[in-house]
Scaffold this active site. Structure first.
Site, PDB file in Angstrom:
ATOM      1  N   GLN A 266       0.856  -1.182   0.000  1.00 51.70           N
ATOM      2  CA  GLN A 266       0.000   0.000   0.000  1.00 51.70           C
ATOM      3  C   GLN A 266       0.899   1.240   0.000  1.00 51.70           C
ATOM      4  O   GLN A 266       1.945   1.243   0.642  1.00 51.70           O
ATOM      5  CB  GLN A 266      -0.875  -0.014   1.245  1.00 51.70           C
ATOM      6  CG  GLN A 266      -1.798   1.194   1.413  1.00 51.70           C
ATOM      7  CD  GLN A 266      -2.983   0.848   2.299  1.00 51.70           C
ATOM      8  OE1 GLN A 266      -3.969   0.280   1.855  1.00 51.70           O
ATOM      9  NE2 GLN A 266      -2.868   1.177   3.580  1.00 51.70           N
TER      10      GLN A 266
ATOM     11  N   ARG B 272       4.393   8.653  -1.146  1.00 53.36           N
ATOM     12  CA  ARG B 272       5.819   8.337  -1.190  1.00 53.36           C
ATOM     13  C   ARG B 272       6.130   7.560  -2.456  1.00 53.36           C
ATOM     14  O   ARG B 272       6.749   6.494  -2.422  1.00 53.36           O
ATOM     15  CB  ARG B 272       6.232   7.548   0.053  1.00 53.36           C
ATOM     16  CG  ARG B 272       6.211   8.414   1.307  1.00 53.36           C
ATOM     17  CD  ARG B 272       6.897   7.773   2.462  1.00 53.36           C
ATOM     18  NE  ARG B 272       6.182   6.630   3.008  1.00 53.36           N
ATOM     19  CZ  ARG B 272       6.347   6.174   4.228  1.00 53.36           C
ATOM     20  NH1 ARG B 272       7.196   6.802   5.056  1.00 53.36           N
ATOM     21  NH2 ARG B 272       5.702   5.107   4.646  1.00 53.36           N
TER      22      ARG B 272
ATOM     23  N   ASN C  79      -8.776   7.241   1.112  1.00 50.64           N
ATOM     24  CA  ASN C  79      -7.458   6.915   1.661  1.00 50.64           C
ATOM     25  C   ASN C  79      -7.618   6.237   3.011  1.00 50.64           C
ATOM     26  O   ASN C  79      -7.681   6.878   4.066  1.00 50.64           O
ATOM     27  CB  ASN C  79      -6.637   8.206   1.809  1.00 50.64           C
ATOM     28  CG  ASN C  79      -5.283   7.930   2.456  1.00 50.64           C
ATOM     29  OD1 ASN C  79      -4.843   6.776   2.543  1.00 50.64           O
ATOM     30  ND2 ASN C  79      -4.623   8.980   2.903  1.00 50.64           N
TER      31      ASN C  79
ATOM     32  N   ARG D  99      -5.503  -2.075   2.146  1.00 50.48           N
ATOM     33  CA  ARG D  99      -4.616  -3.169   1.767  1.00 50.48           C
ATOM     34  C   ARG D  99      -5.140  -4.534   2.202  1.00 50.48           C
ATOM     35  O   ARG D  99      -4.611  -5.559   1.767  1.00 50.48           O
ATOM     36  CB  ARG D  99      -3.213  -2.960   2.344  1.00 50.48           C
ATOM     37  CG  ARG D  99      -3.121  -2.924   3.870  1.00 50.48           C
ATOM     38  CD  ARG D  99      -1.693  -2.655   4.311  1.00 50.48           C
ATOM     39  NE  ARG D  99      -1.567  -2.565   5.767  1.00 50.48           N
ATOM     40  CZ  ARG D  99      -0.395  -2.474   6.405  1.00 50.48           C
ATOM     41  NH1 ARG D  99       0.735  -2.424   5.724  1.00 50.48           N
ATOM     42  NH2 ARG D  99      -0.356  -2.401   7.730  1.00 50.48           N
TER      43      ARG D  99
ATOM     44  N   ASP E  45       5.392   0.668   2.447  1.00 52.53           N
ATOM     45  CA  ASP E  45       6.046   1.286   1.290  1.00 52.53           C
ATOM     46  C   ASP E  45       7.310   2.059   1.649  1.00 52.53           C
ATOM     47  O   ASP E  45       7.805   2.861   0.867  1.00 52.53           O
ATOM     48  CB  ASP E  45       5.057   2.191   0.520  1.00 52.53           C
ATOM     49  CG  ASP E  45       4.622   3.404   1.343  1.00 52.53           C
ATOM     50  OD1 ASP E  45       4.071   4.359   0.762  1.00 52.53           O
ATOM     51  OD2 ASP E  45       4.816   3.398   2.586  1.00 52.53           O
ATOM     52  N   ASP E  46       7.843   1.805   2.828  1.00 56.16           N
ATOM     53  CA  ASP E  46       9.120   2.425   3.202  1.00 56.16           C
ATOM     54  C   ASP E  46      10.099   1.382   3.741  1.00 56.16           C
ATOM     55  O   ASP E  46      11.131   1.727   4.303  1.00 56.16           O
ATOM     56  CB  ASP E  46       8.910   3.522   4.254  1.00 56.16           C
ATOM     57  CG  ASP E  46       8.271   3.000   5.522  1.00 56.16           C
ATOM     58  OD1 ASP E  46       8.040   3.814   6.447  1.00 56.16           O
ATOM     59  OD2 ASP E  46       7.992   1.792   5.605  1.00 56.16           O
TER      60      ASP E  46
ATOM     61  N   ASP F 262      -4.636  -1.822  11.895  1.00 52.22           N
ATOM     62  CA  ASP F 262      -5.129  -2.914  11.051  1.00 52.22           C
ATOM     63  C   ASP F 262      -4.289  -4.166  11.302  1.00 52.22           C
ATOM     64  O   ASP F 262      -4.791  -5.290  11.236  1.00 52.22           O
ATOM     65  CB  ASP F 262      -5.100  -2.520   9.571  1.00 52.22           C
ATOM     66  CG  ASP F 262      -3.713  -2.156   9.080  1.00 52.22           C
ATOM     67  OD1 ASP F 262      -3.417  -2.406   7.896  1.00 52.22           O
ATOM     68  OD2 ASP F 262      -2.921  -1.609   9.878  1.00 52.22           O
ATOM     69  N   ASP F 263      -3.029  -3.947  11.605  1.00 50.28           N
ATOM     70  CA  ASP F 263      -2.142  -5.088  11.834  1.00 50.28           C
ATOM     71  C   ASP F 263      -2.434  -5.763  13.179  1.00 50.28           C
ATOM     72  O   ASP F 263      -2.370  -6.993  13.296  1.00 50.28           O
ATOM     73  CB  ASP F 263      -0.667  -4.680  11.734  1.00 50.28           C
ATOM     74  CG  ASP F 263      -0.349  -3.391  12.488  1.00 50.28           C
ATOM     75  OD1 ASP F 263       0.818  -2.963  12.436  1.00 50.28           O
ATOM     76  OD2 ASP F 263      -1.258  -2.805  13.121  1.00 50.28           O
TER      77      ASP F 263
END
Lengths: 330, 330
Positions: free
Chosen positions: A70, A74, A128, A133, A150-151, A243-244
């Site tokens: 997701q 960035r 957003n 995801r 995404d990092d 969410d995790d």
């Protein structure tokens, strides 16, 4: 009985026999075809619940995984990471969850810089949301999902090994970032990492969650996630977080065991500082960790109990990178 | 139908009803009792085949283990080790397999230095055989066996952790000493440790055996060992070696998976040099390692195939001894 044929002269009987044999063969083939069509299709979408042996033949759906990444604000990091992840062994496809609402995806640029080792699909979102995801994407063809923030860059070596570990523990979240909850005398839970007190079960520390921002898990859990109480979605949307944690609750409830298996990464990097966007990720918000403790307690309410279980199993790769990394002085 | 009772006057009906109800209740109780007696007894001596959760209540047979230590010509080490091992958490009993034929056991001395935390049983042997330790001892009351060589000291911390790992992998040999076999182009196998070439499945090394001289395994494998082809016993007796390789073959055949799970020890010591007996153990014989390669090939003949499978899973304890032993620089 052959009475009918036997009475006929030789040549006619030969032709009749030939026609009869042909008819028999055709009928047998038709029956065989019909039986094949009637064979039950093996539905392997359900979650397995035993330790599975890694297969040696390459069977697309079983021996490869889909990367779900997701992205928000960035795109430079995304593209850098796509160049890395597109070449990871056993990768089947990449699904980019595009949270940059109203902005064009880099699909054109991606295509112009082809060919690529694997297909990449850009899923344009309308809102957003952190939990975007966790949709049950129809593009998913593999049993295994690799979810990455995404990092975050994890080396191919670490991923290849962790994937092989996931294949032996397919009902768990197999990943690189362990966290825990602790009980306090008041009965209120708190969330943290290893700087937090040990839960007190024997020596050493324990973890009760493996974060999905750098982990493998079974696609069945994305299906399961669609069936959760509304309050879970509301919580994730309210906090744009957790969410995790919710996924770890889900997995722990499903298995009755610790949700995660921690694989100690050799080379994991946070590329946040490298972005030109100036955007540095949700976890820098002042309230981020307090929110996560809040989420743990809310989820315990929603699920009417604490399903998370502790584990202290830390898995590393035998003889890699150092071929003597298990040597002892005995 | 209540016609019979309904006709009767109230008081008589009341008594009849009471008697009837009592009879019904008694009959129901008898039926329930009979059903309970008919319930199948849960036989848990068979080997389990799925990952088991560690139990938190202390149930003797399930939550403790029996140490089996064979000893020859190193009674000073034995006694030193007994003082250490007698106090390991979750230890139920110690079985000393006394291979000093014709010599008195130290039982008297042991008793004179009591009380002891756990019972120790000295099993006097009639012949000095390596495989004496693999008997199905009737003294065994626990599911788990811890087998230790009489010159090996493993810390209580390592043992407590490895026992908890065994409880999650009860069908495997969970221990501290990994070894492997390799294939050669000639088809002849060779035995060795990590100084030998990697088997070549991806990065890093692999192990295909965990030696039983410092490992936990399920008592069911001792039962199984009694059912092996005569040629296996002959091989072990001929070499006075390889009982551990044979056990790994047995376990691998039984599970179809890698026989062992390697737990990286923090503190494992070989006390050989500390003995006064001058006896330094079988592995110092010139032919020891060649014998073990020989055994691998003989066992492949006997079992008509190579059942050993490779694993590269190395397990350590999360946050112990260093509470930040999993920290990464992300």
């Amino acid at each position: 009985r052959c009475f009918h044929f036997c009475k006929l002269p030789g040549r006619v009987m030969g032709i009749r026999l030939l026609r009869f044999t042909s008819v028999v063969i055709i009928v047998l083939l038709l029956v065989a075809g019909a039986l094949t069509a009637l064979l039950p299709t093996i539905k392997d979408d359900k979650l397995p619940n035993s330790r599975r042996e890694p297969k040696t033949q390459s069977q697309s759906a079983l021996d490869s995984f889909t990367l779900i990444m997701q992205t928000y604000n960035r795109t430079d990091l995304l593209l850098k990471l796509l160049n890395h992840y597109q070449a990871i062994p056993h990768l089947h496809k990449v699904i980019v969850v595009w949270n940059n609402i109203g902005e064009k995806t880099p699909e054109e640029m991606w295509n112009s810089l082809g060919p690529h080792p694997v297909p990449v699909v850009f899923k344009v979102q309308t809102v957003n949301r952190m939990r975007n995801r966790l949709q049950n994407f129809p593009d998913l063809e593999t049993k295994a999902v690799l979810m990455m923030d995404d990092d975050t860059l994890v080396s191919a070596h670490d991923l290849a090994f962790a994937f092989s570990v996931w294949q032996q523990f397919p009902e768990h979240i197999v990943g690189f970032v362990p966290r825990k909850h602790i009980s306090t005398p008041s009965g209120v839970y708190s969330y943290g990492s290893f700087e937090l007190q040990n839960p007190g079960f024997g020596n050493g520390d324990q973890y009760s969650m493996v974060l999905i921002g750098a982990a493998f898990f079974h696609r069945g859990y994305l299906e399961d996630f669609q069936q959760q109480p509304e309050a879970v979605y509301a919580l994730i949307d309210e906090t744009q977080n957790c969410d995790d944690i919710a996924m770890n609750f889900l997995v722990a409830k499903h298995t009755g065991k610790p949700s995660g298996v921690f694989v100690k990464p050799v080379d994991i990097r946070n590329l946040e500082k490298d972005t030109n966007s100036g955007y540095s990720g949700m976890w820098h918000r002042a309230e981020h960790l307090l929110q996560r403790s809040y989420c743990v307690n809310k989820l315990v309410n929603i699920y009417d109990g604490m399903p998370l279980k502790y584990s202290n199993i830390m898995i590393s790769q035998f003889g890699f990178p150092n071929y003597a990394n298990h040597k002892n002085k005995m």
